[in-house]
Write an enzyme that holds these catalytic residues in place. Structure first.
Site, PDB file in Angstrom:
ATOM      1  N   LYS A  15       0.821  -1.221   0.000  1.00 54.19           N
ATOM      2  CA  LYS A  15       0.000   0.000   0.000  1.00 54.19           C
ATOM      3  C   LYS A  15       0.849   1.263   0.000  1.00 54.19           C
ATOM      4  CE  LYS A  15      -1.771  -0.670   4.056  1.00 54.19           C
ATOM      5  NZ  LYS A  15      -1.341  -1.963   4.548  1.00 54.19           N
ATOM      6  N   ARG A  90      -8.145   2.548  10.591  1.00 56.83           N
ATOM      7  CA  ARG A  90      -7.676   1.176  10.730  1.00 56.83           C
ATOM      8  C   ARG A  90      -8.628   0.333  11.549  1.00 56.83           C
ATOM      9  NH1 ARG A  90      -2.286   1.049   9.783  1.00 56.83           N
ATOM     10  NH2 ARG A  90      -1.112  -0.859  10.162  1.00 56.83           N
ATOM     11  N   ARG A 127      11.770  -7.401   4.329  1.00 54.42           N
ATOM     12  CA  ARG A 127      11.881  -6.010   4.732  1.00 54.42           C
ATOM     13  C   ARG A 127      12.561  -5.895   6.102  1.00 54.42           C
ATOM     14  NH1 ARG A 127       6.256  -2.887   4.259  1.00 54.42           N
ATOM     15  NH2 ARG A 127       6.079  -3.360   6.444  1.00 54.42           N
ATOM     16  N   ARG A 132      13.208  -2.417   9.611  1.00 55.49           N
ATOM     17  CA  ARG A 132      12.040  -1.852  10.275  1.00 55.49           C
ATOM     18  C   ARG A 132      11.749  -2.647  11.532  1.00 55.49           C
ATOM     19  NH1 ARG A 132       6.344  -0.338   7.484  1.00 55.49           N
ATOM     20  NH2 ARG A 132       5.455  -1.307   9.345  1.00 55.49           N
ATOM     21  N   ARG A 143       0.499  -8.338  13.826  1.00 55.92           N
ATOM     22  CA  ARG A 143      -0.079  -7.334  12.924  1.00 55.92           C
ATOM     23  C   ARG A 143      -1.126  -7.947  11.996  1.00 55.92           C
ATOM     24  NH1 ARG A 143       5.283  -5.506  10.702  1.00 55.92           N
ATOM     25  NH2 ARG A 143       4.114  -4.454   9.086  1.00 55.92           N
TER      26      ARG A 143
HETATM   27  P1  ADP Z   1       1.612  -2.081   8.061  1.00 56.68           P
HETATM   28  O1  ADP Z   1       0.216  -1.838   7.639  1.00 56.68           O
HETATM   29  O2  ADP Z   1       2.507  -2.481   6.903  1.00 56.68           O
HETATM   30  O3  ADP Z   1       1.717  -3.046   9.195  1.00 56.68           O
HETATM   31  P2  ADP Z   1       1.930   0.755   8.958  1.00 56.68           P
HETATM   32  O4  ADP Z   1       3.140   1.544   8.596  1.00 56.68           O
HETATM   33  O5  ADP Z   1       0.639   1.160   8.363  1.00 56.68           O
HETATM   34  O6  ADP Z   1       2.302  -0.761   8.623  1.00 56.68           O
HETATM   35  O7  ADP Z   1       1.765   0.760  10.565  1.00 56.68           O
HETATM   36  C1  ADP Z   1       2.801   0.382  11.439  1.00 56.68           C
HETATM   37  C2  ADP Z   1       2.296   0.428  12.878  1.00 56.68           C
HETATM   38  O8  ADP Z   1       1.911   1.775  13.215  1.00 56.68           O
HETATM   39  C3  ADP Z   1       1.061  -0.405  13.176  1.00 56.68           C
HETATM   40  O9  ADP Z   1       1.368  -1.752  13.430  1.00 56.68           O
HETATM   41  C4  ADP Z   1       0.487   0.332  14.403  1.00 56.68           C
HETATM   42  O10 ADP Z   1       1.210   0.011  15.580  1.00 56.68           O
HETATM   43  C5  ADP Z   1       0.778   1.785  14.081  1.00 56.68           C
HETATM   44  N1  ADP Z   1      -0.350   2.426  13.359  1.00 56.68           N
HETATM   45  C6  ADP Z   1      -0.339   2.876  12.071  1.00 56.68           C
HETATM   46  N2  ADP Z   1      -1.523   3.406  11.743  1.00 56.68           N
HETATM   47  C7  ADP Z   1      -2.327   3.291  12.831  1.00 56.68           C
HETATM   48  C8  ADP Z   1      -3.672   3.631  13.107  1.00 56.68           C
HETATM   49  N3  ADP Z   1      -4.462   4.188  12.183  1.00 56.68           N
HETATM   50  N4  ADP Z   1      -4.152   3.354  14.343  1.00 56.68           N
HETATM   51  C9  ADP Z   1      -3.377   2.799  15.278  1.00 56.68           C
HETATM   52  N5  ADP Z   1      -2.112   2.436  15.095  1.00 56.68           N
HETATM   53  C10 ADP Z   1      -1.570   2.672  13.873  1.00 56.68           C
END
Ligand code: ADP
Length: 183
Positions: A15, A90, A127, A132, A143
């Site tokens: 994404k 989310r 990755r 990361r 996740r």
């Molecule tokens: P991915 O979807 O690839 O796991 P993201 O970069 O979108 O990675 O998110 C990484 C982390 O950031 C999530 O696992 C969460 O801990 C936090 N996070 C991101 N967006 C949100 C959100 N909208 N609400 C709560 N936590 C979030």
């Protein structure tokens, strides 16, 4: 063409890469909640201090913190002509907060990225080598669970504006599909 676009999909679906390509192509901001939170952690802000261990565990940062962060971002001038939301909302609580702030047209299209789970895990483990912190194997598993339990219900909430995109193949192949999906 839709200009208030939500990108949804499991961890590792690509994404973020696609959102950035599309944002550059059509000249609207790419708003990634994960990237903003990682930046807050790197900068050592109050938000970053609260988010760091939660993110490392693969859990969601509390809704009130994330909602405030995104609402502030969406209020900036550059978001007036549209935006690509990546990682937010989310869960259903965040979707309701977005709707309360911006109304029902806060999102006019949702692209749902479809990639098989085995490929997702391979991509994420690859990755992890790039460093990361939340790409370690147990965190990845967590996740996925969070995605299934909290995020997938959003597919239903935006069912009237969903466009599924096959997320397998090269970055360029997927981007062609993204552009095709949005016309
Ligand atoms: P991915 O979807 O690839 O796991 P993201 O970069 O979108 O990675 O998110 C990484 C982390 O950031 C999530 O696992 C969460 O801990 C936090 N996070 C991101 N967006 C949100 C959100 N909208 N609400 C709560 N936590 C979030």
């Amino acid at each position: 063409m839709a200009r208030r676009i939500l990108f949804l999909g499991p961890p590792g679906a690509g994404k973020g890469t696609q959102a950035q390509l599309l944002a550059d192509a059509i000249g609207i901001p790419h708003i990634s909640s994960g990237a903003m939170l990682r930046e807050a952690v790197a900068d050592g802000t109050e938000l970053g201090k609260k988010a760091e261990s939660i993110m490392a565990a693969g859990d969601l940062v509390p809704d009130d913190l994330v909602v405030a962060m995104i609402e502030e971002r969406l209020a900036k001038d550059d978001a007036r002509a549209g935006y690509i939301l990546d990682g937010f909302p989310r869960n259903v609580v965040q979707a309701k907060a977005l709707q309360a702030a911006l109304g029902d047209d806060a999102i006019d299209a949702m692209l749902l990225f479809d990639v098989g789970e085995d490929e997702l895990v391979d991509r994420l483990l690859g990755r992890a080598e790039e460093g990361r912190a939340d790409d370690a194997e147990e965190t990845i598993r967590r996740r996925f669970d969070v995605y299934r339990g909290e995020t997938e219900p959003l597919i239903e909430a935006y069912a009237d504006r969903v466009i599924a995109v096959d997320g397998t193949g090269s970055v360029d192949e997927v981007f062609d599909r993204v552009q095709g999906a949005l016309g």
